[in-house]
Design an enzyme around this catalytic site. Structure first.
Site, PDB file in Angstrom:
ATOM      1  N   HIS A  98      30.704  67.416 120.619  1.00 11.87           N
ATOM      2  CA  HIS A  98      31.333  67.953 119.399  1.00 11.87           C
ATOM      3  C   HIS A  98      30.502  69.087 118.821  1.00 11.87           C
ATOM      4  CE1 HIS A  98      32.054  68.081 115.009  1.00 11.87           C
ATOM      5  NE2 HIS A  98      33.311  67.964 115.374  1.00 11.87           N
ATOM      6  N   CYS A 132      50.568  77.357 125.047  1.00 14.24           N
ATOM      7  CA  CYS A 132      49.353  77.220 124.239  1.00 14.24           C
ATOM      8  C   CYS A 132      48.644  75.892 124.486  1.00 14.24           C
ATOM      9  CB  CYS A 132      49.666  77.369 122.749  1.00 14.24           C
ATOM     10  SG  CYS A 132      50.838  76.154 122.113  1.00 14.24           S
TER      11      CYS A 132
END
Length: 819
Positions: free
Chosen positions: A441, A756
């Protein structure tokens, strides 16, 4: 012998992550691609699962194994409440974990140590042990021996836990000899799933401990004379025409761990010219333990090989080129730059590839950034996760409750970041973590925010104290004591050079197929625009809405709608301005219920067994029109400021009526579809692809494929279910037929098509989409340049194929005329 718990490398492909983890799947993929990988096998995740679910132990067994520890803390509580009859090890593990406060480091350390001790002390079921012994025997016999040296490595299998996130958390054992030793090391690998660090990481990321398994890779040991790491794209300059090779003596652990400063060679692809050599002082090396004949030890190069070897070039020029060419072959196979571990075996003199994974840290940086800073003291080393220089006052925090301590320009230091820390990360000059890898992260968010980050330092929170001053080099993974003026000055020069209008970049490739970019946070708009993308194919609403820190519906009900509208408008405008006049497609809110439930005020959110199939997207938007209305009001505010480059994209559409009702809500706030904004939908549900003509007739300007969901819904596969995740394939014929059908119909009606989903950042998928005739491809920021290159290549191929076909047809006509 028919194996239940063993898979040979030859049987594996890259899709087999749920079965054998990332390492195992990659080794199988390379083996089948003809890459020289030392042979071996994987003890599958099913073996670990079978072990913890079928080995039963009683209270007395636990007391016998743990001794005095059984009378203390959490385990004493568990024993007091446990039934008398034996029960599966998994139940003991979960009882201990469910009583563990992961934020209490002492308790976490003690409880995970107990779990590891139980796993290591219990006998492996005979059905698993016998298979390991037989497979090890077969592997040894391939080399005409009864026993060979092997490496035993852990390979985490939960697909949504990136392999790099486990760097330094699970174990690797080298120079293991004998079947019994292999079995012992496999159990130790299993036990390493329960280190305090790995357990904390899973808990903080919200992963279910009971659904994370471990595979063990057993591979013939390379008796390395020389070894190292290579990047098939220069990670410092982002030059994809260069290969960077690091090399040192002995086993590769010294290079990977950072225990030695290796030689560095830069090779130019194609010409195979060695452009640069930096011969380092290689003080130490890792070798097989000569006393025990097993395991490894670190020795001094001067004593083991001789003083002259310390500064001797490790690879010959011929070997440098051989390694580089092998790297290029592997990159071509995967279609993406690779981070590769390699070794030369002193027994046969051959080159072997031990591991390969995609490079995730490519960035545009200056070569100045990595010059040696002789006067500065390096106090920490880790992985360079986000390039650049950052300096400032250290603030050490351990959880999200402390984020307010981090002020603008501080250096954030923590064990590992989580989504709740993003507000503090935005304010930070740099980020340093104890744990995590290049896909953690901290790494992902730091790269997107453009903040320098060093992850996996192991001891940042111990060595650094709030109030210290440091300089962080996110390119090299180094942390310097104090403010290093020379580096800070270089950063200022770099920022000046990168400022809009400061310099004219090299002319970008011009492609017929537009290459757009996905944007998650408005804060990264300027950086995303600097990629040269042709617009934003996906501006996510989730981060902007969830960042208000309260359930948005509750926010509105408390009379704070205008505040929410302002917050949204501010974010949308920031992106629209950065890209103007290039189009920006804003996707309305698509957060599943589990994300809403975790927010303050989200107590009333429904508990859904599978939120991805639940109340989300336009379904929720129409059920809670106050939220959709607030989004449209925000867009209207931005449009009224003159930004006519915005498109509205509705997620999870499956019926024309949903488009009609959404337009009615937009018009109710004065936002006119097709006039004020372009109007489009996501193609994520197979129903939308099948009835695309009906949806077009309802009035849309564009569509965008959300391939993550489209693939799952088409194939009935949950990517988070390890039993079926290996079947997930965005290039499955059914998925491609749906995409092809939609593109064909849209072209007939003049509706623009785009993508996308994650597939938009995949070179292989990009090539397919160009051939299918898609109008644009939206990629992640770090993949825009690569996808543009791939698109340009594929378009040139199509033109060449068309020209050749025309030429052949003309020649055939000429022959018919002549003869």
């Amino acid at each position: 012998m028919a194996y239940r718990f063993i898979k040979w490398f030859e049987e594996l492909r890259k899709e087999d992550v749920p079965l054998v983890g990332g390492k195992g799947a990659n080794l199988g993929e390379m083996t089948n691609a003809g890459i020289p990988v030392p042979p071996g096998f994987c003890v599958t995740a099913e073996a670990y699962k079978y072990f913890v679910e079928n080995v039963k132990i009683s209270k007395e067994d636990v007391k016998r194994i743990l001794g005095e520890k059984a009378n203390k803390g959490t385990i004493a509580e568990v024993l007091a409440q446990a039934p008398d009859e034996p029960r599966p090890l998994q139940e003991w593990i979960m009882d201990i974990i469910n009583r563990t406060n992961v934020d209490d480091s002492k308790q976490l350390q003690e409880n995970t140590a107990v779990i590891r001790e139980l796993i290591k002390s219990l006998d492996m079921p005979a059905e698993i042990a016998d298979e390991i012994k037989q497979a090890y025997k077969e592997l040894s016999q391939r080399f005409g021996k009864d026993e060979i040296y092997v490496a035993v490595r852990s390979s985490a299998t939960a697909e949504d836990l990136p392999e790099a996130s486990f760097a330094g958390q699970q174990e690797t054992y080298l120079d293991v000899l004998g079947a019994d030793d292999v079995i012992d090391k496999v159990k130790r690998c299993w036990a390493s799933l329960w280190t305090a660090r790995a357990t904390f990481y899973r808990a903080k990321q919200g992963f279910d401990h009971s659904k994370v398994y471990l595979s063990a890779v057993v591979q013939k040991m390379v008796n390395s004379e020389k070894s190292g790491v290579m990047f098939t794209a220069n990670p410092v300059t982002n030059n994809r025409n260069e290969i960077m090779i690091n090399a040192s003596w002995g086993l590769g652990e010294a290079v990977v761990s950072g225990a030695v400063t290796p030689d560095e060679y830069i090779v130019e692809k194609g010409t195979w010219k060695i452009k640069e050599k930096v011969i380092a002082k290689k003080e130490v090396m890792v070798i097989r333990n000569p006393e025990t004949g097993k395991g490894t030890v670190t020795v001094k190069v001067a004593e083991y090989l001789g003083p002259e070897w310390v500064e001797k070039q490790v690879l010959t020029d011929e070997q440098i080129i051989e390694v580089a060419k092998m790297g290029q072959k592997i990159e071509e196979h995967y279609g993406w730059p690779q981070d590769i571990e390699w070794a030369y075996d002193k027994d046969d003199g051959k080159l072997y590839i031990v591991q390969s994974r995609p490079v995730t840290t490519l960035k545009e940086t200056t070569t100045e950034e990595v010059e040696e800073v002789e006067e500065a003291e390096v106090i920490l080393k880790g992985l360079g996760a986000s390039p650049g220089i950052g300096a400032g006052r250290v603030v050490v925090i351990f959880d999200a409750s402390e984020i307010d301590k981090v002020k603008e320009g501080d250096v954030l230091v923590t064990t590992m970041t989580n989504p709740d820390m993003v507000p503090a990360m935005k304010r930070a000059a740099a980020i340093i973590t104890d744990e995590g890898g290049r896909t953690s992260h901290a790494a992902i968010v730091s790269r997107e925010l453009g903040i320098p980050a060093v992850v996996g330092t192991k001891e940042a929170t111990k060595k650094l104290k709030t109030g210290d001053y440091v300089t962080v080099d996110g390119t090299r993974g180094l942390v310097y004591k104090g403010i290093v003026k020379s580096l800070v000055e270089k950063k200022k020069k770099e920022e000046a050079a990168a400022a809009p209008g400061a310099a004219v970049a090299a002319a970008p490739l011009v492609t017929g197929t537009l290459v757009k970019v996905n944007v998650s946070m408005p804060e990264v708009a300027e950086r995303a625009a600097a990629t040269g993308a042709d617009g934003v194919g996906l501006l996510r609403a989730e981060h902007m809405i969830l960042s208000i820190g309260q359930h948005p519906v509750k926010f509105i009900k408390e009379g704070k709608e205008e505040e929410l509208v302002e917050k949204l408008a501010e974010g949308i405008e920031k992106v629209a301005a950065a890209f103007y006049p290039r189009p920006v497609w804003y996707r309305t809110l698509d957060a599943p219920t589990n994300e809403f439930r975790e927010m303050p005020g989200g107590e009333d959110e429904p508990e859904e067994r599978n939120p991805m199939l639940g109340w989300r997207g336009i379904r929720r938007g129409l059920d809670q029109p106050e939220l959709l209305r607030a989004e449209f009001k925000a867009i209207k505010k931005v449009v009224e400021k003159g930004y006519n480059n915005i498109g509205v994209m509705l997620p999870l559409v499956s019926h024309p009526e949903q488009i009609r009702k959404a337009k009615e809500i937009a018009r109710s706030v004065g936002l006119e579809p097709h006039k004020d904004v372009a109007w489009g939908i996501m193609i994520e549900v197979p129903a939308a692809a099948i009835i695309i003509e009906d949806l077009i007739k309802e009035g849309i300007d564009f569509v965008s494929f959300g391939t993550n969901d489209l693939t799952q819904y088409t194939l009935a596969i949950d990517r988070d279910n390890e039993r079926v995740a290996k079947l997930y394939d965005e290039t499955h014929p059914a998925v491609l037929k749906l995409i092809k059908h939609v593109i064909k119909v849209c072209k007939r009606y003049g509706v623009e098509t785009s993508i996308c989903g994650q597939a938009g950042s995949d070179p292989k998928m990009a090539r397919i989409l160009v051939r299918l005739g898609i109008d644009s491809i939206s990629a992640n920021p770090d993949a825009v340049q690569l996808i543009r290159q791939v698109v340009a290549q594929e378009e040139r191929k199509l033109m060449l194929e068309a020209a050749r076909k025309r030429l052949f047809e003309e020649e055939e006509e000429e022959e018919e005329f002549l003869f």
